[in-house]
Design an enzyme around this catalytic site. Structure first.
Site, PDB file in Angstrom:
ATOM      1  CE  LYS A 185      -3.801   2.528   0.314  1.00  0.00           C
ATOM      2  NZ  LYS A 185      -3.422   3.750   0.917  1.00  0.00           N
ATOM      3  CG  ASN A 189      -0.652   5.823  -0.395  1.00  0.00           C
ATOM      4  OD1 ASN A 189      -1.617   4.824  -1.322  1.00  0.00           O
ATOM      5  ND2 ASN A 189      -1.046   6.327   0.547  1.00  0.00           N
TER       6      ASN A 189
HETATM    7  C1  6PG Z   1      -5.950   5.567  -1.090  1.00  0.00           C
HETATM    8  C2  6PG Z   1      -5.199   7.097  -0.686  1.00  0.00           C
HETATM    9  C3  6PG Z   1      -5.326   7.181   0.740  1.00  0.00           C
HETATM   10  C4  6PG Z   1      -4.996   8.621   0.933  1.00  0.00           C
HETATM   11  C5  6PG Z   1      -3.506   9.024   0.882  1.00  0.00           C
HETATM   12  C6  6PG Z   1      -3.562  10.508   0.754  1.00  0.00           C
HETATM   13  O1  6PG Z   1      -5.261   4.585  -1.768  1.00  0.00           O
HETATM   14  O2  6PG Z   1      -7.263   5.708  -0.743  1.00  0.00           O
HETATM   15  O3  6PG Z   1      -4.056   6.814  -1.184  1.00  0.00           O
HETATM   16  O4  6PG Z   1      -4.415   6.336   1.481  1.00  0.00           O
HETATM   17  O5  6PG Z   1      -5.929   9.596   0.434  1.00  0.00           O
HETATM   18  O6  6PG Z   1      -3.101   8.631   1.881  1.00  0.00           O
HETATM   19  O7  6PG Z   1      -2.015  10.832   0.823  1.00  0.00           O
HETATM   20  P1  6PG Z   1      -1.381  12.295   1.044  1.00  0.00           P
HETATM   21  O8  6PG Z   1      -2.168  12.991   2.137  1.00  0.00           O
HETATM   22  O9  6PG Z   1      -0.021  11.729   1.401  1.00  0.00           O
HETATM   23  O10 6PG Z   1      -1.496  12.784  -0.429  1.00  0.00           O
END
Ligand code: 6PG
Length: 471
Positions: A185, A189
């Site tokens: 995961k 990201n």
């Molecule tokens: C997901 C997103 C989720 C989140 C991010 C945002 O897969 O649903 O990635 O985990 O929206 O963590 O990350 P940032 O705040 O670091 O941009």
């Protein structure tokens, strides 16, 4: 349904926990939720509606006792100390064989520690990435679980039921041991950061370089979403560009501050890639650009002191041609980003004994998650054909797709340079490709320099051994 032995327990009924719980109940698995806030505990039950096997409670004892053994309990609480606090409060009530799942974006070394600590007490701990935001949680996320393989069988029916489906296949699979789920995961990201930065750069060049107006830009992204670029992030970009601000009548995006924030998962991806010595330049650059964006006052001052005269130059490409070139360049850079992230997973799997199968990772990323994209079907096939593929760029089909688009990638970047428009994520996506396919890099000179000033020695191309020269 107070006396029912619930199939599943959920701790933390915030946005993600509540929606996942409703999703589970929709699939007729009984689920009990725990939240210390009585309003949240009551709300989830009301929202599930009469006849749905979902209940909320504020009592931890009642919660644990109501779950069928071996218990399956998922936590959706903020990463860090809150996870340890919840574990500590549940632990005295659990029995060997019970399973705890952390569904948050936890830092993988924390998960690794928790797996070891809990396994010693007979409790199976899973770190599971859940992607797709609020809607995904409610109607079908992509889920990335890692932990004990046998224990996963207890979770499989629920997870396969609630996950997003692509061609009938659920976007969840057992990924590997230890912190494999959180690690995958994290890299998801990182790729998300990379692709978001690429989209922002493409938008910028088309707008400031190509002179496309708001409607034209919107139409481009809508059109791209019907092409090989089809993906969630392109799709939402088309939607975002449509949205008008009620107060000013302008496009909402143009009144949003350009200081980007982040919660840290992109940075962790880059930091760990450096530790493992895996190059992921597009992801690194995406992290850096969010950092540069924060220096707003300095950028404003610099824009006056160091004006970009090149922007006014009349280097012009016909708009439609530029849009076509950009589409190919974007595809190139996007694939380069996936290749980097997947290469990181390959190395990490080896280093941390995760036992990852990248065809499974690509499979569960095809739906539900933020980086879902049509190209993931090709990526999956590449790893199905060769599970040992060291880098996606070495797949013959992927490689030839990129070669076909190389000229357009260069054309777009030439324009960016000529106009003084920063496209660093595109540039390093290309540089990664060019460096990776170079038989002899100039790093021989670096080795010579190291030996010159520090007697660090070097190896030769024509015979074995370690050498030093008195330069
Ligand atoms: C997901 C997103 C989720 C989140 C991010 C945002 O897969 O649903 O990635 O985990 O929206 O963590 O990350 P940032 O705040 O670091 O941009």
């Amino acid at each position: 349904m107070a006396n029912l032995q619930y199939e599943f327990g959920m701790v933390g009924l915030g946005v993600m926990g509540r929606n996942l719980m409703l999703n589970i109940a929709d699939h007729d698995f009984s689920v009990i939720g725990l939240d210390l806030d009585p309003l949240k505990a009551a709300a989830v039950q009301a929202e599930a509606g009469e006849g749905k096997p979902a209940r909320g409670t504020t009592s931890i004892e009642e919660f644990v006792q109501s779950i069928r053994k071996p218990r399956a309990i998922m936590m959706l609480v903020p990463a860090g100390n809150p996870v340890d606090a919840v574990i500590d409060s549940l632990l005295p009530l659990l029995e060997p064989g019970d399973i705890l799942i952390d569904g948050g974006n936890s830092y993988f070394p924390d998960t690794e520690r928790r797996v070891v600590e809990l396994e010693a007490q007979g409790i199976h701990f899973f770190g599971m990435g859940v992607s797709g935001g609020e809607k995904g949680a409610r109607f079908g996320p992509s889920m990335m679980p890692g932990g004990n393989r046998e224990a996963y069988e207890r979770l499989r029916p629920v997870f396969e039921a609630i996950a997003a489906k692509v061609d009938g296949e659920p976007c969840v699979a057992y990924l590997g041991s230890g912190s494999a789920g959180n690690y995958v995961k994290m890299v998801h990201n990182g790729i998300e950061y990379g692709i978001m930065q690429l989209i922002a750069e493409a938008y910028d060049l088309l707008k400031r370089g190509g002179g496309l107006n708001d409607d034209e830009l919107q139409a481009v992204f809508e059109d791209w979403n019907q092409s090989e670029l089809q993906s969630f992030l392109i799709e939402i970009t088309a939607q975002i560009l449509k949205k008008v601000d009620d107060e000013t009548g302008q496009r909402l995006v143009s009144v949003i501050s350009d200081r980007a924030r982040s919660k840290g998962t992109g940075k962790w991806t880059s930091q760990n890639a450096m530790d493992l010595q895996v190059p992921i330049p597009t992801i690194d650059m995406a992290v850096l650009m969010r950092d540069i964006s924060k220096y707003k006052e300095e950028r404003v001052e610099a824009s006056k002191l160091l004006p970009n005269k090149a922007l006014q130059s009349d280097i012009k490409t016909e708009q439609q041609e530029l849009v076509n070139q950009m589409r190919n360049a974007f595809y190139f850079a996007m694939i380069s980003t996936y290749a980097q992230g997947l290469a990181q997973l390959t190395v990490a799997s080896e280093a941390y004994n995760f036992g990852l199968q990248l065809q499974e990772v690509a499979k569960i990323w095809r739906g539900g998650c933020i980086i879902r994209a049509a190209c993931l079907s090709d990526i999956r096939s590449a790893y199905e054909q060769n599970p040992q593929l060291p880098n996606l760029l070495l797949d013959p089909k992927v490689g030839s797709d990129l070669l076909d688009r190389l000229e357009d990638m260069r054309a777009v970047l030439k324009m960016a340079i000529d106009k003084g428009i920063a496209m660093p994520a595109f540039m390093v996506s290309l540089a990664y490709f060019d460096a990776y396919r170079t038989e002899v890099l100039p790093t021989n000179l670096i080795q010579a320099q190291r030996d010159y000033f520090g007697a660090h020695t070097y190896e030769r191309v024509d015979r074995e051994g370690i050498f030093h020269t008195e330069w």
